[in-house]
Enzyme design. Sequence first.
Site, PDB file in Angstrom:
ATOM      1  N   ASN A 166       0.752  -1.435   0.092  1.00 29.22           N
ATOM      2  CA  ASN A 166      -0.251  -0.140   0.277  1.00 29.22           C
ATOM      3  C   ASN A 166       0.840   1.703   0.369  1.00 29.22           C
ATOM      4  O   ASN A 166       2.348   1.956   0.524  1.00 29.22           O
ATOM      5  CB  ASN A 166      -0.508   0.508   1.474  1.00 29.22           C
ATOM      6  CG  ASN A 166      -2.516   0.234   0.856  1.00 29.22           C
ATOM      7  OD1 ASN A 166      -3.190   0.747   0.681  1.00 29.22           O
ATOM      8  ND2 ASN A 166      -3.284  -0.767   1.763  1.00 29.22           N
ATOM      9  N   LEU A 168       2.356   4.596   1.350  1.00 30.03           N
ATOM     10  CA  LEU A 168       3.105   5.087   2.508  1.00 30.03           C
ATOM     11  C   LEU A 168       2.891   3.838   3.361  1.00 30.03           C
ATOM     12  O   LEU A 168       3.373   4.241   4.555  1.00 30.03           O
ATOM     13  CB  LEU A 168       2.253   6.083   2.851  1.00 30.03           C
ATOM     14  CG  LEU A 168       2.005   7.275   1.767  1.00 30.03           C
ATOM     15  CD1 LEU A 168       0.317   8.403   2.208  1.00 30.03           C
ATOM     16  CD2 LEU A 168       2.503   7.880   1.358  1.00 30.03           C
ATOM     17  N   SER A 169       2.841   2.321   2.806  1.00 33.01           N
ATOM     18  CA  SER A 169       2.729   1.849   3.647  1.00 33.01           C
ATOM     19  C   SER A 169       4.585   0.669   3.689  1.00 33.01           C
ATOM     20  O   SER A 169       5.253   0.803   2.867  1.00 33.01           O
ATOM     21  CB  SER A 169       2.182   0.369   3.867  1.00 33.01           C
ATOM     22  OG  SER A 169       1.463  -0.670   4.703  1.00 33.01           O
ATOM     23  N   SER A 170       4.585   0.432   4.980  1.00 38.23           N
ATOM     24  CA  SER A 170       5.794  -0.431   4.885  1.00 38.23           C
ATOM     25  C   SER A 170       5.142  -2.265   5.381  1.00 38.23           C
ATOM     26  O   SER A 170       6.118  -3.157   5.781  1.00 38.23           O
ATOM     27  CB  SER A 170       6.620  -0.539   6.559  1.00 38.23           C
ATOM     28  OG  SER A 170       5.996  -0.546   7.685  1.00 38.23           O
ATOM     29  N   THR A 171       4.194  -2.606   5.368  1.00 34.66           N
ATOM     30  CA  THR A 171       3.386  -3.679   5.295  1.00 34.66           C
ATOM     31  C   THR A 171       3.224  -4.433   3.672  1.00 34.66           C
ATOM     32  O   THR A 171       2.856  -3.570   3.482  1.00 34.66           O
ATOM     33  CB  THR A 171       1.601  -3.702   5.754  1.00 34.66           C
ATOM     34  OG1 THR A 171       1.921  -3.182   7.061  1.00 34.66           O
ATOM     35  CG2 THR A 171       1.278  -5.468   6.011  1.00 34.66           C
TER      36      THR A 171
END
Length: 254
Positions: A166, A168-171
């Site tokens: 996603n 802006l995500s770090s997942t």
Amino acid sequence: MVDFDTFVILLLFLAGTTVKGAIDDLDRIIRTLEKCGFRDRFYIHCDGALAGLMMPFIKQAPKVTFKKPIGSVSVSGHKFMGCPVPCGVVITRLEHVKVLSTDIEYLSSRDATIMGSRNGHAPMFLWYTLNKKGYRGIRKEVQKCLRNAHHLANRLREAGVSAYLNELSSTVVFERPHDEAFVHKWQLACEGSIAHVVVMPNVSVEKLNNFVEELIGERPRWHEGGGFRVPCVAKDIGQENCLCGVHDKKLRVV
Ligand SMILES: Cc1ncc(COP(=O)(O)O)c(C=O)c1O
């Protein structure tokens, strides 16, 4: 019919959803509520359990501030900050604190906790971590997490594993490995057909590479007999991110 005089909306704005790491667009939510005529008849809680402490360091992330019409914000201390015990912070407006808290005579202060007690170590862990890392240290860790998450997603895709990251995500979300021993070994959180890796500051590029290499090496064995086919995860992460026989653009005859 909605009675606009009494109607109140309770909104949960997730700063980093649990499984896919999505970050809601706070400004758009507020604009939409106001456009629909709700104005001051809504309550927004910003759940920033994971990404709440990362967002201030991501330029494009929505700004979470009490200058906007939000009611409360919460962050966990044991996630991105890595505090060794479960802990967190909730910040809300004084008007709400006043409703929930009572004067405790023997403490000479007000108490707003459910049980009238709290863990004294938790704020110390948080204070120590924040001070030890400092503003620049945290910013560096946020950048490292985002960089490493992109690295993982790219390596998975290059190896033919459907993966999604996603904005802006770090997942990193990807197809669920078909082997419970592998899932257990790497402590992967799974839901239905997908698994995820939350790339936190302690996760190195070397560890990510080892993970991908092991996954790629083991993957064909999990499908022995039936023949290996990339599973379809389009309903979970979108057709554009799915590398199954039907959705992979490279495989499609144009
Ligand atoms: C979006 C979100 N909110 C809340 C929680 C729960 O946080 P805690 O572990 O601090 O109770 C999680 C945990 O994964 C989460 O992802």
